[in-house]
Design an enzyme around this catalytic site. Structure first.
Site, mmCIF file in Angstrom:
data_model
loop_
_atom_site.group_PDB
_atom_site.id
_atom_site.type_symbol
_atom_site.label_atom_id
_atom_site.label_comp_id
_atom_site.label_asym_id
_atom_site.label_seq_id
_atom_site.Cartn_x
_atom_site.Cartn_y
_atom_site.Cartn_z
ATOM 1 N N ARG A 124 10.417 38.983 21.955
ATOM 2 C CA ARG A 124 10.134 37.874 21.022
ATOM 3 C C ARG A 124 9.714 36.644 21.825
ATOM 4 O O ARG A 124 10.374 35.603 21.786
ATOM 5 C CB ARG A 124 11.356 37.559 20.169
ATOM 6 C CG ARG A 124 12.087 38.734 19.566
ATOM 7 C CD ARG A 124 11.269 39.548 18.610
ATOM 8 N NE ARG A 124 11.132 38.998 17.270
ATOM 9 C CZ ARG A 124 12.025 39.096 16.315
ATOM 10 N NH1 ARG A 124 13.178 39.655 16.562
ATOM 11 N NH2 ARG A 124 11.802 38.619 15.110
ATOM 12 N N GLN A 129 3.649 36.830 19.930
ATOM 13 C CA GLN A 129 3.810 36.566 18.490
ATOM 14 C C GLN A 129 2.852 37.384 17.621
ATOM 15 O O GLN A 129 3.231 37.859 16.558
ATOM 16 C CB GLN A 129 3.640 35.080 18.202
ATOM 17 C CG GLN A 129 4.961 34.345 18.337
ATOM 18 C CD GLN A 129 4.850 32.856 18.107
ATOM 19 O OE1 GLN A 129 3.762 32.333 17.895
ATOM 20 N NE2 GLN A 129 5.967 32.166 18.170
ATOM 21 N N ASP A 132 4.242 40.876 17.221
ATOM 22 C CA ASP A 132 5.644 40.972 16.822
ATOM 23 C C ASP A 132 5.792 41.580 15.415
ATOM 24 O O ASP A 132 5.817 40.871 14.403
ATOM 25 C CB ASP A 132 6.250 39.561 16.888
ATOM 26 C CG ASP A 132 7.734 39.547 16.618
ATOM 27 O OD1 ASP A 132 8.269 40.586 16.189
ATOM 28 O OD2 ASP A 132 8.349 38.492 16.811
ATOM 29 N N SER A 135 8.858 40.665 13.228
ATOM 30 C CA SER A 135 8.700 39.423 12.470
ATOM 31 C C SER A 135 7.791 39.603 11.263
ATOM 32 O O SER A 135 8.107 39.143 10.173
ATOM 33 C CB SER A 135 8.104 38.314 13.358
ATOM 34 O OG SER A 135 9.081 37.835 14.230
ATOM 35 N N TYR A 228 18.706 34.727 19.809
ATOM 36 C CA TYR A 228 19.429 35.484 18.784
ATOM 37 C C TYR A 228 20.843 34.952 18.626
ATOM 38 O O TYR A 228 21.339 34.203 19.474
ATOM 39 C CB TYR A 228 19.520 36.955 19.183
ATOM 40 C CG TYR A 228 18.229 37.707 19.073
ATOM 41 C CD1 TYR A 228 17.749 38.125 17.839
ATOM 42 C CD2 TYR A 228 17.478 38.010 20.203
ATOM 43 C CE1 TYR A 228 16.570 38.824 17.737
ATOM 44 C CE2 TYR A 228 16.285 38.716 20.111
ATOM 45 C CZ TYR A 228 15.838 39.121 18.871
ATOM 46 O OH TYR A 228 14.665 39.817 18.766
HETATM 47 P P1 NAD Z 1 17.779 38.570 13.203
HETATM 48 O O1 NAD Z 1 17.122 39.506 12.235
HETATM 49 O O2 NAD Z 1 18.326 39.107 14.472
HETATM 50 O O3 NAD Z 1 18.995 37.842 12.431
HETATM 51 C C1 NAD Z 1 18.783 37.120 11.249
HETATM 52 C C2 NAD Z 1 19.570 35.832 11.285
HETATM 53 O O4 NAD Z 1 20.956 36.110 11.113
HETATM 54 C C3 NAD Z 1 19.449 35.041 12.590
HETATM 55 O O5 NAD Z 1 18.930 33.760 12.299
HETATM 56 C C4 NAD Z 1 20.880 35.006 13.108
HETATM 57 O O6 NAD Z 1 21.167 33.783 13.775
HETATM 58 C C5 NAD Z 1 21.677 35.144 11.833
HETATM 59 N N1 NAD Z 1 23.080 35.577 12.023
HETATM 60 C C6 NAD Z 1 23.559 36.534 12.854
HETATM 61 N N2 NAD Z 1 24.909 36.623 12.740
HETATM 62 C C7 NAD Z 1 25.279 35.724 11.798
HETATM 63 C C8 NAD Z 1 26.530 35.365 11.235
HETATM 64 N N3 NAD Z 1 27.666 35.949 11.595
HETATM 65 N N4 NAD Z 1 26.541 34.398 10.299
HETATM 66 C C9 NAD Z 1 25.391 33.805 9.902
HETATM 67 N N5 NAD Z 1 24.178 34.096 10.394
HETATM 68 C C10 NAD Z 1 24.114 35.052 11.330
HETATM 69 O O7 NAD Z 1 16.860 37.334 13.523
HETATM 70 P P2 NAD Z 1 15.276 37.269 13.667
HETATM 71 O O8 NAD Z 1 14.684 36.885 12.393
HETATM 72 O O9 NAD Z 1 14.805 38.518 14.302
HETATM 73 O O10 NAD Z 1 15.129 36.040 14.667
HETATM 74 C C11 NAD Z 1 15.946 35.960 15.821
HETATM 75 C C12 NAD Z 1 15.423 34.920 16.795
HETATM 76 O O11 NAD Z 1 14.183 35.298 17.340
HETATM 77 C C13 NAD Z 1 15.220 33.541 16.231
HETATM 78 O O12 NAD Z 1 15.622 32.604 17.214
HETATM 79 C C14 NAD Z 1 13.757 33.433 16.025
HETATM 80 O O13 NAD Z 1 13.311 32.095 16.031
HETATM 81 C C15 NAD Z 1 13.311 34.175 17.245
HETATM 82 N N6 NAD Z 1 11.946 34.683 17.090
HETATM 83 C C16 NAD Z 1 11.039 34.372 18.069
HETATM 84 C C17 NAD Z 1 9.743 34.837 17.932
HETATM 85 C C18 NAD Z 1 8.722 34.554 18.982
HETATM 86 O O14 NAD Z 1 8.779 33.548 19.665
HETATM 87 N N7 NAD Z 1 7.749 35.461 19.137
HETATM 88 C C19 NAD Z 1 9.387 35.597 16.853
HETATM 89 C C20 NAD Z 1 10.349 35.883 15.890
HETATM 90 C C21 NAD Z 1 11.639 35.434 16.030
#
Ligand code: NAD
Length: 368
Positions: A124, A129, A132, A135, A228
């Protein structure tokens, strides 16, 4: 010599997506690739053979033919044993491989010296991006979760002022504000609901607020590696339980999306919390695929617990197959640009972090 790329009908039950859409086929053909597909491969996602043909693809009668004539095979779901059988040694297979769920298929591919890359392992990072797929597909799931909630609810989402009185808007609580959660927030807001969101990562506060939702501030912070969340300690889980128990009863709709990489989804909504919810409330638990965020979730089923409907939908991206495929296809196209040179040579440069981290099998060796 140009490189042959193939894709086939997905045979996993309820999978309607297709790996490549005609627009991407056209781009690949223009770059000098030859593209083969099994007849009807895009039908379930509403992409017809004629559009593929007009984009430069060659339609083949069977999956076996498409697989055996291709050096690069693009898939949505992991290949079945029969499909693996039809793939030539030294070919490349790219798709969601779910290696933890199908280790025997990974072994089978390694034995056949099929090189494999997993779209779910794309790092990620900013440069990745456009590749990804986690996402792109999570955005689809988040949107659809809000639409399903509105559809299942016996209440309006927006406020309504009518001659028959004023209807109060629904209150939506989104748990987990990653890619899916943010899309669920945005969609619920567009439908006029009052939205609150909760996450253990404080970094999401501004994003939540910029979508017009309220961030539920809790003293608990659990930022893990790579942006994460991390798994909570027992003490933190108890703290979260007290915090959520106070907030959840106000919601008409809860959309839960919380995940921790490599673990079962955390249980955040316990039975006693559901008991505090108003009858007619709805929980859409899109973490169901990974066990669910609600203690009562049964993956793939709708259950009625004292008037609260709890639904843990599976494979939501497939339910919006046309656009989910379009997005996934663009992710694959951008991955292929990294993997090849001008449609003519395969060039696996493991100095590239994206190729290194997404590689599952190379030259018979399992890399994960
Ligand atoms: P994910 O599917 O792993 O999790 C979904 C959400 O659940 C996350 O926001 C996480 O913080 C939250 N979560 C986990 N445990 C929890 C709890 N006990 N209580 C409440 N909330 C909880 O997340 P995702 O959508 O895959 O994104 C994860 C990270 O990756 C983020 O920081 C996102 O900004 C980043 N990301 C970066 C890129 C990139 O730069 N290419 C692309 C996508 C996502």
């Amino acid at each position: 010599m140009s490189i042959n790329i193939g894709f086939i009908k997905e045979i996993t039950p309820d999978e309607k997506r297709v790996a490549l859409v005609p627009e991407s086929v056209k781009k690949l053909s223009d770059k000098g690739f030859r593209v083969f597909l099994e007849k009807g491969a895009g039908e379930k996602a509403r992409y017809h053979d004629l559009s593929y043909k007009e984009s430069g693809a060659e339609i083949l009668e069977s999956a076996k033919e498409a697989l055996s004539r291709s050096q690069i095979i693009l898939k949505v779901q992991p290949p079945s044993p029969d499909e693996i059988e039809a793939i030539n040694p030294d070919s490349f297979l790219i798709g969601f491989l779910q290696h933890y769920k199908y280790p025997e298929r990974i072994n089978m591919m390694a034995d056949k010296k099929i090189n494999a890359f997993a779209m779910e392992l794309i790092p990620r990072i900013t440069r990745a991006q456009s590749i990804d797929a986690l996402s792109s597909q999570a955005a689809v799931a988040g949107y659809k979760a809000a639409i399903i909630a509105a559809n299942m609810s016996s209440r309006f989402f927006p406020m309504l002022t009518t001659a028959a009185g004023t209807i109060r808007p629904s209150r939506v609580l989104v748990i987990g504000a990653g890619v899916a959660g943010l899309q669920a927030i945005a969609t619920s807001r567009r439908l006029g609901a009052i939205v609150e969101a909760y996450d253990v990562r404080k970094a999401v506060k501004e994003e939540i607020q910029s979508l017009g939702a309220k961030f539920l501030e809790s003293p608990l912070v659990a930022e893990g590696a790579g942006g994460y969340a991390r798994e909570l300690t027992q003490e933190e889980k108890d703290m979260q339980h007290r915090f959520m128990a106070d907030n959840i009863g106000r919601a008409d709709i809860v959309i839960s999306t919380a995940q921790v990489p490599g673990k079962r989804a955390p249980i955040i909504i316990t039975k006693d919390m559901v008991e505090k919810m108003k009858p007619s409330s709805i929980i859409i638990d899109i973490a169901a695929e990974n066990g669910g965020n609600c203690e009562l979730t049964k993956p793939g089923e709708i259950i009625d617990y004292e008037g609260v409907l709890i639904y843990g939908p599976l494979n939501l991206p497939s339910t919006l197959a046309t656009h989910a495929s379009e997005m996934y296809s663009k992710n694959l196209l951008n991955f292929l640009i990294l993997l090849t040179k001008e449609g003519k040579t395969l060039d696996v440069d493991f100095n590239d972090e994206i190729l290194l981290k997404s590689c599952v099998i190379f030259k018979g060796e399992i890399k994960i």
